[in-house]
Design an enzyme around this catalytic site. Structure first.
Site, mmCIF file in Angstrom:
data_model
loop_
_atom_site.group_PDB
_atom_site.id
_atom_site.type_symbol
_atom_site.label_atom_id
_atom_site.label_comp_id
_atom_site.label_asym_id
_atom_site.label_seq_id
_atom_site.Cartn_x
_atom_site.Cartn_y
_atom_site.Cartn_z
ATOM 1 N N HIS A 177 4.712 -8.764 55.136
ATOM 2 C CA HIS A 177 4.420 -7.304 55.027
ATOM 3 C C HIS A 177 3.073 -7.412 53.700
ATOM 4 O O HIS A 177 3.449 -7.475 52.526
ATOM 5 C CB HIS A 177 5.249 -6.527 54.429
ATOM 6 C CG HIS A 177 4.904 -4.946 53.838
ATOM 7 N ND1 HIS A 177 5.290 -3.812 54.412
ATOM 8 C CD2 HIS A 177 4.361 -4.699 52.936
ATOM 9 C CE1 HIS A 177 4.826 -2.996 53.777
ATOM 10 N NE2 HIS A 177 4.493 -3.384 52.730
ATOM 11 N N ARG A 196 4.272 5.826 56.658
ATOM 12 C CA ARG A 196 5.146 5.866 55.169
ATOM 13 C C ARG A 196 4.222 5.078 54.071
ATOM 14 O O ARG A 196 3.805 5.677 53.380
ATOM 15 C CB ARG A 196 6.311 4.830 55.739
ATOM 16 C CG ARG A 196 7.475 5.177 54.477
ATOM 17 C CD ARG A 196 7.315 4.504 53.202
ATOM 18 N NE ARG A 196 6.921 2.828 53.739
ATOM 19 C CZ ARG A 196 6.886 1.882 52.702
ATOM 20 N NH1 ARG A 196 6.650 2.205 51.589
ATOM 21 N NH2 ARG A 196 6.745 0.515 53.061
ATOM 22 N N ASP A 197 4.137 3.878 54.459
ATOM 23 C CA ASP A 197 3.576 2.954 53.389
ATOM 24 C C ASP A 197 1.725 3.581 53.060
ATOM 25 O O ASP A 197 1.310 3.453 51.790
ATOM 26 C CB ASP A 197 3.619 1.391 53.469
ATOM 27 C CG ASP A 197 3.500 0.682 52.402
ATOM 28 O OD1 ASP A 197 3.459 0.962 51.583
ATOM 29 O OD2 ASP A 197 3.512 -0.517 52.500
ATOM 30 N N HIS A 201 -0.350 -6.544 51.773
ATOM 31 C CA HIS A 201 -1.408 -5.705 51.362
ATOM 32 C C HIS A 201 -2.766 -6.468 51.221
ATOM 33 O O HIS A 201 -2.782 -7.790 51.055
ATOM 34 C CB HIS A 201 -0.989 -5.050 50.117
ATOM 35 C CG HIS A 201 0.104 -3.942 50.337
ATOM 36 N ND1 HIS A 201 -0.400 -2.522 50.260
ATOM 37 C CD2 HIS A 201 1.421 -4.227 50.488
ATOM 38 C CE1 HIS A 201 0.880 -1.962 50.419
ATOM 39 N NE2 HIS A 201 2.064 -2.741 50.712
ATOM 40 N N CYS A 261 0.877 1.476 46.896
ATOM 41 C CA CYS A 261 2.351 1.800 46.311
ATOM 42 C C CYS A 261 2.010 2.481 44.998
ATOM 43 O O CYS A 261 1.538 1.781 43.982
ATOM 44 C CB CYS A 261 3.174 0.476 46.109
ATOM 45 S SG CYS A 261 4.653 0.822 45.441
ATOM 46 N N ASN A 282 -2.441 -1.401 52.910
ATOM 47 C CA ASN A 282 -1.828 -2.265 53.944
ATOM 48 C C ASN A 282 -2.919 -2.938 54.673
ATOM 49 O O ASN A 282 -3.771 -2.034 54.998
ATOM 50 C CB ASN A 282 -0.881 -1.645 54.784
ATOM 51 C CG ASN A 282 0.378 -1.198 54.123
ATOM 52 O OD1 ASN A 282 0.649 -0.359 53.537
ATOM 53 N ND2 ASN A 282 1.580 -2.135 53.844
HETATM 54 P P1 HMG Z 1 16.687 7.451 39.154
HETATM 55 O O1 HMG Z 1 15.744 8.454 38.202
HETATM 56 O O2 HMG Z 1 17.034 6.221 38.576
HETATM 57 O O3 HMG Z 1 17.709 8.016 39.856
HETATM 58 O O4 HMG Z 1 15.699 7.117 40.508
HETATM 59 P P2 HMG Z 1 18.663 9.356 39.647
HETATM 60 O O5 HMG Z 1 19.847 8.783 40.507
HETATM 61 O O6 HMG Z 1 18.964 9.290 38.104
HETATM 62 O O7 HMG Z 1 17.923 10.598 39.998
HETATM 63 C C1 HMG Z 1 16.831 10.896 39.744
HETATM 64 C C2 HMG Z 1 16.446 12.257 40.466
HETATM 65 O O8 HMG Z 1 16.137 11.981 41.632
HETATM 66 C C3 HMG Z 1 17.597 13.351 40.550
HETATM 67 O O9 HMG Z 1 17.046 14.788 40.630
HETATM 68 C C4 HMG Z 1 18.296 13.099 41.723
HETATM 69 O O10 HMG Z 1 18.871 14.031 42.345
HETATM 70 C C5 HMG Z 1 16.693 12.448 42.560
HETATM 71 P P3 HMG Z 1 17.017 15.431 39.411
HETATM 72 O O11 HMG Z 1 18.418 15.932 38.896
HETATM 73 O O12 HMG Z 1 15.976 14.961 38.330
HETATM 74 O O13 HMG Z 1 16.452 16.836 39.947
HETATM 75 N N1 HMG Z 1 17.173 11.455 43.517
HETATM 76 C C6 HMG Z 1 16.869 11.775 44.880
HETATM 77 N N2 HMG Z 1 16.168 12.756 45.599
HETATM 78 C C7 HMG Z 1 15.860 12.742 46.869
HETATM 79 N N3 HMG Z 1 16.279 11.415 47.449
HETATM 80 C C8 HMG Z 1 16.980 10.499 46.916
HETATM 81 C C9 HMG Z 1 17.200 10.625 45.685
HETATM 82 N N4 HMG Z 1 17.938 9.927 44.783
HETATM 83 C C10 HMG Z 1 17.919 10.399 43.583
HETATM 84 N N5 HMG Z 1 17.326 9.385 47.802
HETATM 85 C C11 HMG Z 1 15.170 6.387 42.823
HETATM 86 C C12 HMG Z 1 16.000 6.263 41.406
HETATM 87 C C13 HMG Z 1 15.564 5.400 43.649
HETATM 88 C C14 HMG Z 1 15.819 7.749 43.437
HETATM 89 C C15 HMG Z 1 13.849 6.591 42.148
HETATM 90 O O14 HMG Z 1 13.442 5.568 41.628
HETATM 91 C C16 HMG Z 1 12.932 6.658 43.548
HETATM 92 O O15 HMG Z 1 13.047 7.548 44.337
HETATM 93 N N6 HMG Z 1 12.011 5.616 43.735
HETATM 94 C C17 HMG Z 1 11.229 5.374 44.926
HETATM 95 C C18 HMG Z 1 10.066 4.694 44.818
HETATM 96 C C19 HMG Z 1 9.270 4.549 46.106
HETATM 97 O O16 HMG Z 1 9.504 5.315 47.059
HETATM 98 N N7 HMG Z 1 8.310 3.621 46.045
HETATM 99 C C20 HMG Z 1 7.602 3.481 47.126
HETATM 100 C C21 HMG Z 1 8.223 2.812 48.305
HETATM 101 S S1 HMG Z 1 8.508 1.021 48.048
HETATM 102 C C22 HMG Z 1 7.076 -0.022 48.524
HETATM 103 O O17 HMG Z 1 6.094 0.795 48.888
HETATM 104 C C23 HMG Z 1 7.112 -1.214 48.858
HETATM 105 C C24 HMG Z 1 7.131 -1.648 50.170
HETATM 106 O O18 HMG Z 1 6.136 -1.148 50.811
HETATM 107 C C25 HMG Z 1 7.103 -3.370 50.247
HETATM 108 C C26 HMG Z 1 5.880 -3.971 49.418
HETATM 109 O O19 HMG Z 1 4.449 -3.555 49.955
HETATM 110 O O20 HMG Z 1 6.087 -4.560 48.680
HETATM 111 C C27 HMG Z 1 8.547 -1.294 50.914
HETATM 112 MG MG MG Z 2 3.967 -2.085 51.152
#
Ligand code: HMG
Ligand code: MG
Length: 285
Positions: free
Chosen positions: A205, A13-14, A207, A238, A247
């Site tokens: 966690h 995933r990450d 990086h 990310c 990571n």
């Molecule tokens: P948004 O634009 O605010 O939300 O995004 P929305 O509700 O307005 O939806 C926008 C579009 O996304 C719509 O589609 C929804 O249907 C769709 P459209 O009408 O434009 O075609 N949608 C989805 N589609 C699939 N699955 C869903 C979903 N929800 C809405 N669950 C949202 C908000 C959270 C969805 C968006 O910002 C997003 O997907 N962000 C993900 C970011 C991400 O994955 N980042 C990486 C992971 S975090 C990380 O890596 C850190 C970590 O490792 C720890 C660290 O290292 O610190 C964990």
């Molecule tokens: Mg991470």
């Protein structure tokens, strides 16, 4: 008897989420299947987020459907909202994770919500998971520095960690998202956070952008942490944290932990093979 330290594998995933070139679903499945024989208890393999935001994770349901599940391994998925939760349940993820941030800038960039708004989105997810007996892990990003807001105060980390813990998360994983932390700052942060969440419920966690993840893990061990996230082959980053490198590599963490006298239960040969597979995906070879 040597003490056990768990490595939580987050590579599928990450590690992979940041890869620009779309990786074949079959290759992702092969990586997870290889990792499943390494001795992990938990592997994060999927992310039910918007495919517009993170295209690489769009095949998460297919990955969960295609893997051969090993006994005793929990296959985890990220779920930012109820839609993601429903996807993860349909795909039979064994556990889910909600992911917040200690800094407003990253929260907005990563999930398009303020910290407060994100917690309001997570609450029904945690509630629904509880109702279905699905364990929920909580992430706090930017526990040391934010790519947008700069250094982050430990109290802010403690507040979000506590909120996620109170929501029912069984463990809080503390993310040094851009890998700029130092052992001194990690120690100071953990001293504050562990006043709000018991240290045995915390994971590190880290990086490895600045090459300090291993010393940060050592500092965390001194504070009592016994769970660390890592990605095989050091994959990762990310998409919403500019400059975030991979990571910390699972095989490097395993080697360091064993040199320090801990046991991880992981098979180094399998890790080496998985690291090779992961690195080939990174370069598209
Ligand atoms: P948004 O634009 O605010 O939300 O995004 P929305 O509700 O307005 O939806 C926008 C579009 O996304 C719509 O589609 C929804 O249907 C769709 P459209 O009408 O434009 O075609 N949608 C989805 N589609 C699939 N699955 C869903 C979903 N929800 C809405 N669950 C949202 C908000 C959270 C969805 C968006 O910002 C997003 O997907 N962000 C993900 C970011 C991400 O994955 N980042 C990486 C992971 S975090 C990380 O890596 C850190 C970590 O490792 C720890 C660290 O290292 O610190 C964990
Ligand atoms: Mg991470």
């Amino acid at each position: 008897m040597t003490e056990f330290v768990e490595i939580f594998e987050v590579g599928p995933r990450d590690g992979l989420q940041n890869e620009k070139q779309q990786i074949a679903t079959a290759d992702k499945i092969a990586l997870v299947d290889c990792l499943s024989s390494a001795g992990f208890r938990r592997i994060e393999v999927a992310s039910f987020v918007s495919p517009k935001w993170v295209p690489q994770m769009a095949d998460s349901a297919d990955v969960l459907a295609g893997i051969t599940r090993a006994n005793g391994v929990s296959y985890a998925a990220l779920t930012p909202n109820m839609r993601g939760f429903d996807g993860a349940v349909a795909a039979k993820a064994d556990e889910i994770a909600i992911f917040g941030s200690a800094s407003e800038g990253f929260s907005k960039a990563n999930i398009n919500a303020s910290i407060e708004e994100s917690l309001a989105r997570f609450a029904p997810v945690a509630e629904a998971a509880k109702g279905q007996g699905i364990p929920v892990r909580g992430y706090v990003s930017c526990v040391s520095d934010c790519p947008y807001d700069g250094p982050v105060a430990p109290e802010r980390v403690a507040k979000v960690a506590r909120d996620l813990f109170d929501m029912g998360c069984y463990e809080i994983s503390l993310g040094d998202t851009i890998g700029q932390a130092t052992p001194e700052r990690i120690t100071a942060m953990l001293k504050v956070v562990s006043q709000e969440v018991p240290v045995e419920k915390l994971a590190g966690h880290y990086h490895d952008t600045a090459g300090r993840a291993l010393v940060n893990i050592e500092a965390s061990l001194d504070q009592g942490l016994r769970v660390f996230d890592a990605a095989v082959g050091g994959l990762g980053g990310c998409p919403y944290a500019p400059g975030a490198a991979g990571n910390v590599a699972t095989e490097a963490v395993q080697a360091r932990l064993e040199a320090l006298g801990f046991t991880t239960g992981l098979n180094a040969q399998v890790l080496e093979k998985a690291a090779g597979m992961a690195q080939a995906m990174r370069t598209g070879e």
